[in-house]
Design a protein around this motif. Structure first.
Motif, PDB file in Angstrom:
ATOM      1  N   SER A   8      28.341  -0.909   8.803  1.00 49.24           N
ATOM      2  CA  SER A   8      29.760  -0.548   8.768  1.00 49.24           C
ATOM      3  C   SER A   8      30.380  -0.604  10.161  1.00 49.24           C
ATOM      4  O   SER A   8      31.513  -1.065  10.324  1.00 49.24           O
ATOM      5  CB  SER A   8      29.942   0.845   8.164  1.00 49.24           C
ATOM      6  OG  SER A   8      29.563   0.838   6.804  1.00 49.24           O
ATOM      7  N   ALA A  11      30.745  -4.228  11.068  1.00 51.92           N
ATOM      8  CA  ALA A  11      31.858  -4.763  10.268  1.00 51.92           C
ATOM      9  C   ALA A  11      33.190  -4.358  10.877  1.00 51.92           C
ATOM     10  O   ALA A  11      34.122  -5.170  10.943  1.00 51.92           O
ATOM     11  CB  ALA A  11      31.760  -4.265   8.831  1.00 51.92           C
ATOM     12  N   GLY A  12      33.302  -3.136  11.362  1.00 52.24           N
ATOM     13  CA  GLY A  12      34.525  -2.682  12.018  1.00 52.24           C
ATOM     14  C   GLY A  12      34.824  -3.482  13.270  1.00 52.24           C
ATOM     15  O   GLY A  12      35.979  -3.854  13.526  1.00 52.24           O
ATOM     16  N   GLY A  56      32.645  -9.626   8.596  1.00 53.60           N
ATOM     17  CA  GLY A  56      32.856  -8.184   8.461  1.00 53.60           C
ATOM     18  C   GLY A  56      32.907  -7.749   7.014  1.00 53.60           C
ATOM     19  O   GLY A  56      32.302  -6.750   6.629  1.00 53.60           O
ATOM     20  N   LEU A  60      30.322  -5.327   4.562  1.00 58.04           N
ATOM     21  CA  LEU A  60      30.801  -4.160   3.801  1.00 58.04           C
ATOM     22  C   LEU A  60      30.532  -4.256   2.307  1.00 58.04           C
ATOM     23  O   LEU A  60      30.732  -3.297   1.581  1.00 58.04           O
ATOM     24  CB  LEU A  60      32.310  -3.990   4.002  1.00 58.04           C
ATOM     25  CG  LEU A  60      32.761  -3.548   5.375  1.00 58.04           C
ATOM     26  CD1 LEU A  60      34.278  -3.538   5.439  1.00 58.04           C
ATOM     27  CD2 LEU A  60      32.196  -2.181   5.728  1.00 58.04           C
ATOM     28  N   TRP A  71      34.439   6.237  -0.043  1.00 65.09           N
ATOM     29  CA  TRP A  71      33.746   6.065   1.233  1.00 65.09           C
ATOM     30  C   TRP A  71      32.954   7.330   1.545  1.00 65.09           C
ATOM     31  O   TRP A  71      33.298   8.416   1.113  1.00 65.09           O
ATOM     32  CB  TRP A  71      34.747   5.872   2.359  1.00 65.09           C
ATOM     33  CG  TRP A  71      35.312   4.511   2.478  1.00 65.09           C
ATOM     34  CD1 TRP A  71      36.468   4.061   1.915  1.00 65.09           C
ATOM     35  CD2 TRP A  71      34.784   3.419   3.230  1.00 65.09           C
ATOM     36  NE1 TRP A  71      36.690   2.752   2.265  1.00 65.09           N
ATOM     37  CE2 TRP A  71      35.666   2.334   3.079  1.00 65.09           C
ATOM     38  CE3 TRP A  71      33.657   3.244   4.007  1.00 65.09           C
ATOM     39  CZ2 TRP A  71      35.460   1.113   3.677  1.00 65.09           C
ATOM     40  CZ3 TRP A  71      33.447   2.024   4.617  1.00 65.09           C
ATOM     41  CH2 TRP A  71      34.336   0.977   4.449  1.00 65.09           C
ATOM     42  N   ASP A  74      30.251   6.076   6.198  1.00 64.88           N
ATOM     43  CA  ASP A  74      30.407   4.681   6.593  1.00 64.88           C
ATOM     44  C   ASP A  74      31.836   4.373   7.029  1.00 64.88           C
ATOM     45  O   ASP A  74      32.059   3.499   7.856  1.00 64.88           O
ATOM     46  CB  ASP A  74      30.014   3.735   5.454  1.00 64.88           C
ATOM     47  CG  ASP A  74      28.523   3.717   5.206  1.00 64.88           C
ATOM     48  OD1 ASP A  74      27.757   4.050   6.132  1.00 64.88           O
ATOM     49  OD2 ASP A  74      28.124   3.372   4.090  1.00 64.88           O
ATOM     50  N   PHE A  78      32.860   2.486  10.391  1.00 60.52           N
ATOM     51  CA  PHE A  78      33.732   1.311  10.399  1.00 60.52           C
ATOM     52  C   PHE A  78      34.890   1.519  11.364  1.00 60.52           C
ATOM     53  O   PHE A  78      35.188   0.667  12.207  1.00 60.52           O
ATOM     54  CB  PHE A  78      34.253   1.045   8.979  1.00 60.52           C
ATOM     55  CG  PHE A  78      35.225  -0.088   8.899  1.00 60.52           C
ATOM     56  CD1 PHE A  78      34.777  -1.400   8.833  1.00 60.52           C
ATOM     57  CD2 PHE A  78      36.593   0.149   8.883  1.00 60.52           C
ATOM     58  CE1 PHE A  78      35.672  -2.454   8.757  1.00 60.52           C
ATOM     59  CE2 PHE A  78      37.490  -0.894   8.804  1.00 60.52           C
ATOM     60  CZ  PHE A  78      37.031  -2.204   8.739  1.00 60.52           C
ATOM     61  N   GLU A  79      35.558   2.658  11.257  1.00 63.77           N
ATOM     62  CA  GLU A  79      36.693   2.956  12.123  1.00 63.77           C
ATOM     63  C   GLU A  79      36.278   3.034  13.591  1.00 63.77           C
ATOM     64  O   GLU A  79      37.028   2.628  14.483  1.00 63.77           O
ATOM     65  CB  GLU A  79      37.360   4.255  11.685  1.00 63.77           C
ATOM     66  CG  GLU A  79      38.031   4.125  10.337  1.00 63.77           C
ATOM     67  CD  GLU A  79      38.424   5.452   9.723  1.00 63.77           C
ATOM     68  OE1 GLU A  79      37.832   6.503  10.088  1.00 63.77           O
ATOM     69  OE2 GLU A  79      39.314   5.441   8.868  1.00 63.77           O
TER      70      GLU A  79
END
Length: 102
Positions: A8, A11-12, A56, A60, A71, A74, A78-79
């Motif tokens: 995650s 991916a972010g 990304g 996810l 959510w 994760d 991600f953030e």
């Protein structure tokens, strides 16, 4: 295999990195990419944005360790990845002028 939080976060970073390259492609500017260096034009930036966004999103995608639905931690991972790449980009522009100085 990477944990879901690590995936995650990565991916972010990738999704966050796609935004300035997509904006560059749409506005017709030049922006540094690993594909063509400092002279990367809109087409190369569009391709780089698409590759980052796709990678990304693939990271996810649901797997057997994470149930679809709401959510969990994760989302914070991600953030944090998006925030990390944004801070890196802002810092590199401010201190190094990576894309603003000839």
């Amino acid at each position: 295999m990477l944990s879901s939080r690590t995936r995650s976060f990565i991916a972010g970073v990738l999704v966050g990195n796609s935004a300035p390259h997509l904006a560059t492609a749409v506005t017709g500017h030049r922006h540094l990419t690993p594909l063509a260096g400092r002279d990367s034009g809109p087409g190369v930036n569009g391709l780089w944005a698409a590759l980052n966004l796709l990678a990304g999103l693939l990271l996810l995608s649901p797997d057997r360790h994470r149930a679809p639905g709401r959510w969990n931690g994760d989302l914070v991972a991600f953030e944090t990845g998006v925030l990390a790449v944004a801070a890196w980009m802002a810092g590199s522009e401010r201190l190094l002028g990576t894309n603003t100085r000839p």
